[in-house]
Structures are given as C-alpha cells and as structure tokens.
Motif scaffolding. Structure first.
Motif, PDB file in Angstrom:
ATOM      1  N   ARG A 158      92.913 -87.318  24.261  1.00 11.30           N
ATOM      2  CA  ARG A 158      94.067 -88.207  24.083  1.00 11.30           C
ATOM      3  C   ARG A 158      94.065 -88.810  22.688  1.00 11.30           C
ATOM      4  O   ARG A 158      93.086 -89.418  22.265  1.00 11.30           O
ATOM      5  N   TRP A 159      95.190 -88.629  22.006  1.00  9.07           N
ATOM      6  CA  TRP A 159      95.384 -89.228  20.694  1.00  9.07           C
ATOM      7  C   TRP A 159      96.110 -90.552  20.880  1.00  9.07           C
ATOM      8  O   TRP A 159      97.198 -90.596  21.469  1.00  9.07           O
ATOM      9  N   ASP A 160      95.495 -91.628  20.424  1.00  7.55           N
ATOM     10  CA  ASP A 160      96.113 -92.955  20.440  1.00  7.55           C
ATOM     11  C   ASP A 160      96.859 -93.084  19.117  1.00  7.55           C
ATOM     12  O   ASP A 160      96.241 -93.242  18.061  1.00  7.55           O
ATOM     13  N   LEU A 161      98.171 -92.988  19.182  1.00 13.52           N
ATOM     14  CA  LEU A 161      99.022 -92.936  17.992  1.00 13.52           C
ATOM     15  C   LEU A 161      99.471 -94.326  17.580  1.00 13.52           C
ATOM     16  O   LEU A 161      99.417 -95.258  18.379  1.00 13.52           O
ATOM     17  N   LEU A 201      90.242 -88.271  14.212  1.00  9.39           N
ATOM     18  CA  LEU A 201      91.070 -87.155  14.665  1.00  9.39           C
ATOM     19  C   LEU A 201      90.415 -85.797  14.444  1.00  9.39           C
ATOM     20  O   LEU A 201      90.639 -84.867  15.222  1.00  9.39           O
ATOM     21  N   LEU A 212     101.738 -84.230  16.483  1.00  9.80           N
ATOM     22  CA  LEU A 212     101.023 -85.145  15.588  1.00  9.80           C
ATOM     23  C   LEU A 212     101.753 -85.272  14.255  1.00  9.80           C
ATOM     24  O   LEU A 212     101.728 -86.325  13.621  1.00  9.80           O
ATOM     25  N   ALA A 243      88.664 -83.703  17.436  1.00  9.10           N
ATOM     26  CA  ALA A 243      89.384 -83.151  18.589  1.00  9.10           C
ATOM     27  C   ALA A 243      89.242 -81.637  18.710  1.00  9.10           C
ATOM     28  O   ALA A 243      88.829 -81.133  19.763  1.00  9.10           O
ATOM     29  N   VAL A 263     100.430 -91.324  12.603  1.00  7.20           N
ATOM     30  CA  VAL A 263      98.997 -91.220  12.898  1.00  7.20           C
ATOM     31  C   VAL A 263      98.147 -91.926  11.852  1.00  7.20           C
ATOM     32  O   VAL A 263      96.941 -91.675  11.757  1.00  7.20           O
ATOM     33  N   TYR A 312     101.213 -92.150  22.874  1.00  6.97           N
ATOM     34  CA  TYR A 312      99.996 -91.372  23.089  1.00  6.97           C
ATOM     35  C   TYR A 312     100.381 -89.915  23.266  1.00  6.97           C
ATOM     36  O   TYR A 312     101.508 -89.584  23.638  1.00  6.97           O
ATOM     37  N   ALA A 314      95.501 -93.612  13.771  1.00 12.32           N
ATOM     38  CA  ALA A 314      95.258 -93.019  15.085  1.00 12.32           C
ATOM     39  C   ALA A 314      93.784 -92.707  15.292  1.00 12.32           C
ATOM     40  O   ALA A 314      93.010 -92.580  14.343  1.00 12.32           O
ATOM     41  N   GLU A 315      93.411 -92.604  16.546  1.00 10.31           N
ATOM     42  CA  GLU A 315      92.069 -92.190  16.932  1.00 10.31           C
ATOM     43  C   GLU A 315      92.187 -91.328  18.177  1.00 10.31           C
ATOM     44  O   GLU A 315      93.260 -91.242  18.779  1.00 10.31           O
ATOM     45  N   VAL A 316      91.096 -90.692  18.552  1.00 11.23           N
ATOM     46  CA  VAL A 316      91.137 -89.764  19.674  1.00 11.23           C
ATOM     47  C   VAL A 316      90.041 -90.116  20.685  1.00 11.23           C
ATOM     48  O   VAL A 316      88.962 -90.572  20.319  1.00 11.23           O
TER      49      VAL A 316
END
Length: 187
Positions: free
Chosen positions: A110-113, A92, A26, A95, A31, A133, A34-36
């Motif tokens: 899953r982190w959407d970067l 984030l 990360l 998580a 990020v 990701y 970013a969202e998770v």
C-alpha cells in the motif's frame, strides 16, 4: 482512525501489466512525501530469505498466532512458517523488490499518497492524504490476503462520496474498469 473505500480497478495474471498500472497511478498522484507499507503471508524459507534481503527488519508473527513465534521476542521466522509480515513507512523504492521477492506468496503493498489530484474535466476536486492510497495485492484479490488467487489486483482508495466518478476515472487511466468491487479499508 479513518476509513477509505478501496475499489478494484484492474485484475490481471500479468504481473508486469499490474506494475505498469501502479506506475501510471503513482504518476497521477502526489507522491512528494509518500511511503509504502507491506503485509504478506510468507510460507517458504526461500521467499522469507528474499523478503528479508529487501526488508531486513521485518515485523512478523506466526500465522497461527504470536504465541507460536514473533519478531517481538526474537524468534527465528524460518522456524515459524507460515508467518504474517507487517512493515510500515518504507521508501517507495522498496516496493518492487519486495513484490519480486514474493514468488507465489500473497501480499498487499500500500502506497500512502499525499493526494489524488483535481480532475476538473471529470468534476473531481483534489483528495487529501486522508483518502489517497493505492494498494496492489499480489496473488490475492482482496486487501487482507483472504481470497488467494494466481492473479494480482490494483485497488485505489477514495472517499466514500467520491467513489464512482474518481474510481472510474482512475480505472480508465490504466485500461481497467470499475466493476463495483469495493472493500472498507480501516487505516
């Protein structure tokens, strides 16, 4: 809809080591927006209570199928265990509390970067959000909780053509290695 390739870069039974690897990756990624996302199979009322404390409005359905209970119709998930949980687009900071809530139950976080950065010395250009990701599987080796285990796996998602060089570079950053294990990840 697009697909990415998810490559396993670290598998360990040490949860703290796996989380450190996630933090390192990360730190490399963009990020800024970013969202998770979360997917899990919850089998016990204790884990359910802890998970709902972290994410009170979980979307779920009974593992058997939606006809045996779901959040869509307002059923009590404690009466429908085991359940499959899906929760998307969270900040984030949700998580790690979710991971801590899981105990022995399997999940994928899953982190959407925004992007994987360019790495000129490795000959890598930046990779846009479409293929950037990071997935951490807890108590499972695969993205979909089909291969249960007592260890945890960190997966990086990349473009198919970018696979070997970027995955190897990212694996090196966390002290892991790319052994060729990949999964197609429809997103």
């Amino acid at each position: 809809m697009s697909n990415s390739t998810a490559a396993a870069v670290l598998t360990t039974d040490d949860l703290a080591e796996a989380i450190r690897a996630v933090h390192t990756l990360l730190g490399i990624a963009d990020v800024s927006q970013a969202e998770v996302d979360f997917e899990a199979v919850i089998r016990s009322s204790d884990v359910l209570a802890r998970a709902r404390h972290v994410l009170p409005d979980l979307e779920w359905w009974a593992s058997a199928d939606k006809e045996h209970g779901s959040s869509e119709v307002g059923d009590d998930p404690a009466n429908c265990l085991p359940i499959r949980v899906f929760d998307w687009c969270r900040p984030l900071d949700r998580a790690e509390p979710f991971i801590a809530a899981l105990g022995p139950d399997p999940a994928a976080v899953r982190w959407d970067l925004n992007a994987w950065p360019a790495v000129p010395e490795a000959g890598l250009e930046d990779v846009s959000q479409k293929y950037a990701y990071l997935t951490f599987t807890v108590n499972s080796r695969d993205l979909y909780q089909n291969e249960l285990s007592q260890d945890h796996t960190v997966h990086v998602h990349v473009r198919s053509g970018d696979q070997t060089a970027r995955v190897q570079w990212l694996a090196n950053q966390v002290g892991g290695r790319f052994a060729g294990r990949v999964e197609l990840a429809p997103l």
